[in-house]
Design a protein around this motif. Sequence first.
Motif, short mmCIF file in Angstrom:
data_model
loop_
_atom_site.label_atom_id
_atom_site.label_comp_id
_atom_site.label_asym_id
_atom_site.label_seq_id
_atom_site.Cartn_x
_atom_site.Cartn_y
_atom_site.Cartn_z
N LEU A 115 0.93 -1.19 0.08
CA LEU A 115 -0.08 0.08 -0.01
C LEU A 115 0.83 1.21 0.12
O LEU A 115 1.62 1.52 1.10
N LYS A 116 0.90 2.19 -1.04
CA LYS A 116 1.91 3.22 -1.03
C LYS A 116 0.94 4.30 -1.23
O LYS A 116 0.04 4.70 -2.12
N ILE A 117 1.02 5.12 -0.20
CA ILE A 117 0.02 6.39 0.01
C ILE A 117 0.61 7.64 0.64
O ILE A 117 1.61 7.39 1.24
N LEU A 118 0.06 8.75 0.65
CA LEU A 118 0.31 9.94 1.33
C LEU A 118 -0.60 9.97 2.74
O LEU A 118 -1.61 9.58 2.55
N LEU A 119 -0.04 10.24 3.76
CA LEU A 119 -1.02 10.53 4.97
C LEU A 119 -1.82 11.66 4.59
O LEU A 119 -2.97 11.84 4.90
N THR A 120 -1.32 12.98 3.81
CA THR A 120 -2.06 13.79 3.31
C THR A 120 -1.15 14.54 2.04
O THR A 120 0.00 14.40 2.00
N ASN A 121 -2.14 15.15 1.14
CA ASN A 121 -1.55 15.82 0.00
C ASN A 121 -1.61 17.21 0.28
O ASN A 121 -1.08 18.15 -0.64
N SER A 122 -1.94 17.70 1.30
CA SER A 122 -1.76 19.21 1.82
C SER A 122 -0.42 19.53 2.09
O SER A 122 0.23 18.56 2.79
#
Length: 414
Positions: free
Chosen positions: A61-68
Amino acid sequence: MASLDLRGKLAILADAAKYDASCASSGTSSRNSRGGKGLGSTEGMGICHAYAPDGRCISLLKILLTNSCIFDCHYCINRKSSNVRRARFTSQEVVDLTVSFYRRNYIEGLFLSSGIIGSPDYTMEQIVEVARSLREDHDFRGYIHLKSIPDADPELIHRAGRFADRLSINVELPTRSGLKRLAPEKDAARIERTMADVKTAILDREDAAARYRSAPAHAPAGQSTQMIIGADAATDGDIIARASALYDRFNLRRVYYSAFSPIPDASTVLPLKRPPLMREHRLYQSDWLVRFYGFAPAEVVKAADPATGMLPLDIDPKLAWALKFRDQFPVDINRAPRERMLRIPGLGVKAVDAILVARRLRRLRLEDLGRLTRSANRLRPFIIAADWRPVALADRAELPGLKPATQQLELFAA
């Protein structure tokens, strides 16, 4: 942002993570489950849809915690001034997604990065909490790669290493001048200090593990970094030199190269076009020449065009070097030492080792070479075998598969 459900957040933050290339699980050690219990496995050697030696596809699983983000880096699609749809996970949501996806056999690990929200310390605390909860609350034994934030408190970075298999800290751009111009809120010296702290912690752990079996793990798969290629004026020579210095100074496992991709509403200081993807590929090949083939960085740079500092795109850097130093060839495959055979275009490390074993039994002929490597035809201009010696080496050796515009003539005879 508050109106998004979990599926909507996942769609945004998984897509936003695609720009980060620095994910691989090679080099990690398996975390043994206590009593045969626990989730996940690091046996596979590969993530992000890479392939293990046995052919299995290993994913995470490759994700950002947030893109803010509070920063405004010109090259980043998630910069503060970018007009993109924003989303944010809570740390518990990331934990629940990881465990849920693992139990469905979708993934074998997690790669987690983030934009900067609130402050670097606050963001790093949330990232560390995800890894802590997975390890301690869920006994998760899968692979975890955390993207560290160099502006965060060093104690938070150290804590991340206790739970993660690998840490990565991006140097972002190949040169300090490029970073100052395109990401003025980031500091190259601070990034390097954080990388040095991670290196020290890893070495201390290795020293402790040699003395005490119960020594706690600290990023056993080491640390990596990433450079964006083509966003600034750095040449391939600059990039090769920079990567080599990073390997030497910080004991990096990998330097990843990511070709700059134009983004919506891009800053006027950025190039209008992305660099050729082949340039990224040639840099990876150069990286391997230094790491596994015994080339010094300065030697690889000599394969580049002296006027531009760029590697040729139509041939690989190993062949480009050989054609510039034709006096080093041909190489006798029955007598040459390993380090000289590693310089033969078309011969990989495994093939060289196979040749060293086979020639103990008999003098090798071309047909023997054909059984040891699939690139035997490419090797003829550069080798001497029991039944073969090239007469002369042309400016460029003929290689199968080249386009007609770059087709090369072969001037050899048996």
